[in-house]
Design an enzyme around this catalytic site. Structure first.
Site, PDB file in Angstrom:
ATOM      1  N   LYS A  74    -119.937 -19.064 -70.130  1.00 30.16           N
ATOM      2  CA  LYS A  74    -119.821 -19.912 -71.317  1.00 30.16           C
ATOM      3  C   LYS A  74    -120.986 -20.888 -71.440  1.00 30.16           C
ATOM      4  CE  LYS A  74    -114.738 -19.746 -71.081  1.00 30.16           C
ATOM      5  NZ  LYS A  74    -114.510 -18.723 -72.120  1.00 30.16           N
TER       6      LYS A  74
ATOM      7  N   GLN B  82    -115.124 -25.815 -70.998  1.00 27.38           N
ATOM      8  CA  GLN B  82    -115.627 -26.010 -72.352  1.00 27.38           C
ATOM      9  C   GLN B  82    -116.395 -27.318 -72.508  1.00 27.38           C
ATOM     10  OE1 GLN B  82    -115.418 -23.739 -74.720  1.00 27.38           O
ATOM     11  NE2 GLN B  82    -113.961 -22.311 -73.798  1.00 27.38           N
TER      12      GLN B  82
ATOM     13  N   CYS C  80    -105.629 -17.299 -74.992  1.00 32.50           N
ATOM     14  CA  CYS C  80    -105.117 -17.629 -73.660  1.00 32.50           C
ATOM     15  C   CYS C  80    -104.578 -19.049 -73.619  1.00 32.50           C
ATOM     16  CB  CYS C  80    -106.191 -17.431 -72.588  1.00 32.50           C
ATOM     17  SG  CYS C  80    -106.694 -15.716 -72.384  1.00 32.50           S
TER      18      CYS C  80
ATOM     19  N   HIS D 211    -105.456 -23.758 -71.144  1.00 33.31           N
ATOM     20  CA  HIS D 211    -105.710 -22.324 -71.000  1.00 33.31           C
ATOM     21  C   HIS D 211    -104.757 -21.797 -69.934  1.00 33.31           C
ATOM     22  CE1 HIS D 211    -107.908 -18.664 -69.818  1.00 33.31           C
ATOM     23  NE2 HIS D 211    -108.606 -18.765 -70.923  1.00 33.31           N
TER      24      HIS D 211
ATOM     25  N   ASP E 132    -110.337 -29.021 -65.919  1.00 30.73           N
ATOM     26  CA  ASP E 132    -110.876 -27.732 -66.321  1.00 30.73           C
ATOM     27  C   ASP E 132    -112.016 -28.048 -67.291  1.00 30.73           C
ATOM     28  OD1 ASP E 132    -111.550 -25.311 -67.374  1.00 30.73           O
ATOM     29  OD2 ASP E 132    -109.548 -24.791 -68.084  1.00 30.73           O
TER      30      ASP E 132
END
Length: 424
Positions: free
Chosen positions: A242, A219, A382, A139, A216
Site C-alpha cells: 500500500k 492506511q 474487509c 479491517h 493498525d
C-alpha cells in the site's frame, strides 16, 4: 519544492497503460482509484527488485561469500530505511513480516503465549478476566486475531462504536478502557471510511490503567508522516504493497523492551540461539520473529519504496491528498442519489471515500466504471462490521494516492453520472 503530480506519474509505468484495447482499438486510459487496496509501483522499486535477482541473489545471514554478504547488507539496509521512515528509536525494533495481518497476529499470539519465556517475564499478558479493546471500524485483520486470542485465553473482547458521521465514539472512553483492559488495538486511518482516528486521548487513558496500545497503520504510514515516538503507542503494523512497495512484505514496529520479553510467534531457522533435542533458546530481536528465509527481495524493494516516499516528503503527499479530498467531496455530492458513507467533510480524513448510489448495487457500479477504464473497489472492503453499522451490504470505494489527479476525479464523477442514467 512544488508537488508536480504529472511528473510523479511518469515514475509509475502502469499509469500510462490503456485498457480494453483488443482488436486494434486505442483503448481507454487507466484511472486508478483503488490505492487503498494496493498502490502502483514506481520504476525505482521495480528496478531495485530486478537488480537484486539479477546481480545479488543469495540467502541472508547464511553465507560468507560475496553474494550472501551483498544480499544481507541490502536486507538489513532496508531495515535501517524503515526505521528512518517511522522514526523508530532502534533498527532492532523493526520486524519484517509478510503483511499487516501477520504483524497483528504476531502480537496477538505472543500476548497470550508463555512458551519460551522461562525467565519469569510478564508474558502471557492476557488471561481469563482480562479485556481487549478494538473498534467497530476495523479491517478484519484487526478483529479476527483478537477474537482468537480471547477464545484461547478466556479474555473478553470489547469495542468502540462508530458515530453517525463516521468517527470513533469516545463518549464511553473511560468505562470501555478500564482496570481490566490489557490491550487496545485500533486503526489509525480507516480503510473504508477514510477517518483519521485520534491517538492521544486513547493512549492517555490506556496509560492510566496500564494497558498497551497498538495501531493498525496500514492506511496511515503510506499517506502521512508517522513518528512512533510522537504517537506514544507500543506497536504499529503496516504493509508494503500500500506504500508503493511490493506485496508479500509488511512491518511490525514495537517498543524494544516489549519485543525483548515477547515469546516467538514462529519457530524455525535463524530465530534461534541454540537448538538441542531437549530444547531451544531464541535469538535477540528482530531475528527472533523472522523465522526461516525471509522475503528478501521484497524487503529490499520496500526499502526503495520508503526512500521514494521520504524523497517526495510525506507531508507533501498528505497535503496533495487533502487537496484531492477537498475537490472530490463536493463533486461527488453532485451525483444524484449518492450518499457518502463516513465523514463528508475534509476534517481528520484521508483520501478514501466510500459511497452508495441509491439502489444501484456496487458491483454494477464497479463493472460499469471498469468499461470506462476507472478502477474502484466494491464490496465490504474487509470491514463488514462497518457496513453493518451503516446498514449497507457493500459500498463503492474510491481511494486516492500521491499520483491521483483532479482530472481522474472528474472522470469518476462523469462515470457515475453515466451509471445513474444507465441504471435509471
Amino acid at each position: 519544492m512544488s508537488y508536480d503530480v504529472e511528473l510523479i506519474r511518469k515514475d509509475f509505468p502502469l499509469l500510462s497503460r490503456r485498457l480494453h484495447d483488443e482488436g486494434g482499438a486505442e483503448g481507454v486510459p487507466v484511472v486508478y482509484l483503488d490505492s487503498a487496496n494496493t498502490s502502483q509501483k514506481p520504476q525505482v522499486v521495480i528496478d531495485t527488485i530486478s537488480e537484486h535477482f539479477a546481480r545479488h541473489n543469495a540467502n541472508v545471514a547464511r553465507a560468507v561469500h560475496t553474494l550472501g554478504s551483498e544480499s544481507t547488507l541490502a536486507y538489513e539496509g532496508a531495515r535501517d530505511t524503515i526505521a528512518e521512515l517511522i522514526h523508530a528509536p532502534s533498527r532492532n525494533e523493526i520486524i519484517f513480516t509478510k503483511n499487516s495481518s501477520e504483524a497483528l497476529n504476531l502480537v496477538a499470539y505472543s500476548l497470550g503465549n508463555s512458551a519460551g519465556r522461562p525467565d519469569g517475564s510478564e508474558f502471557p499478558l492476557v488471561g481469563p478476566g482480562d479485556e481487549i479493546v478494538i473498534s467497530e471500524m476495523e479491517h478484519h485483520s484487526n478483529i479476527v486475531p483478537w477474537q482468537l486470542l480471547c477464545q484461547r485465553t478466556g479474555a473478553t473482547l470489547r469495542w468502540f462504536r462508530i458515530t453517525d458521521d463516521g468517527r470513533l465514539d469516545l463518549s464511553e472512553l473511560d468505562t470501555l478502557i478500564n482496570e481490566r483492559t490489557r490491550f487496545v488495538s485500533y486503526v489509525h486511518q480507516s480503510n473504508i471510511l477514510g477517518t483519521q482516528n485520534p491517538v492521544e486521548p486513547i493512549v492517555s487513558r490506556a496509560r492510566q490503567v496500564g494497558a498497551l496500545v497498538m495501531l493498525d497503520a496500514s492506511q496511515s504510514v503510506p499517506h502521512m508522516p508517522v513518528n512512533v515516538a510522537d504517537l506514544g503507542v507500543d506497536f504499529i503494523a503496516f504493509t508494503g504493497h500500500k506504500m508503493v512497495g511490493p506485496t508479500g512484505i509488511g512491518v511490525l514496529w514495537g517498543r524494544a523492551d516489549l519485543l525483548n520479553d515477547m515469546p516467538p510467534f514462529l519457530g524455525g531457522g535463524e530465530m534461534i540461539e541454540t537448538v538441542s533435542m531437549d530444547g531451544s533458546t531464541f535469538a535477540e530481536v528482530p531475528h527472533r520473529f523472522e523465522a526461516g528465509t525471509p522475503p528478501i527481495a521484497e524487503a529490499i524493494g520496500l526499502g526503495a519504496a520508503a526512500r521514494y516516499l521520504m524523497d517526495l516528503g510525506l507531508e507533501n503527499v498528505q497535503a496533495h491528498e487533502h487537496a484531492l479530498v477537498s475537490y472530490a467531496l463536493p463533486r461527488l455530492k453532485s451525483v444524484p442519489g449518492l450518499t457518502i458513507v463516513g465523514p463528508d467533510t475534509t476534517e481528520a480524513r484521508g483520501g478514501t471515500i466510500s459511497f452508495s448510489l441509491g439502489a444501484i448495487h456496487p458491483h454494477d457500479i464497479g463493472q460499469y466504471l471498469d468499461e470506462l477504464g476507472i478502477a474502484v473497489r466494491v464490496g465490504h472492503h474487509c470491514a463488514r462490521p462497518t457496513c453493518v453499522r451503516f446498514g449497507v451490504p457493500a459500498t463503492t470505494r474510491a481511494s486516492f494516492y500521491l499520483y491521483t489527479t483532479e482530472a481522474e476525479i472528474d472522470a469518476l464523477v462523469d462515470g457515475l453520472h453515466q451509471v445513474v442514467r444507465f441504471f435509471g
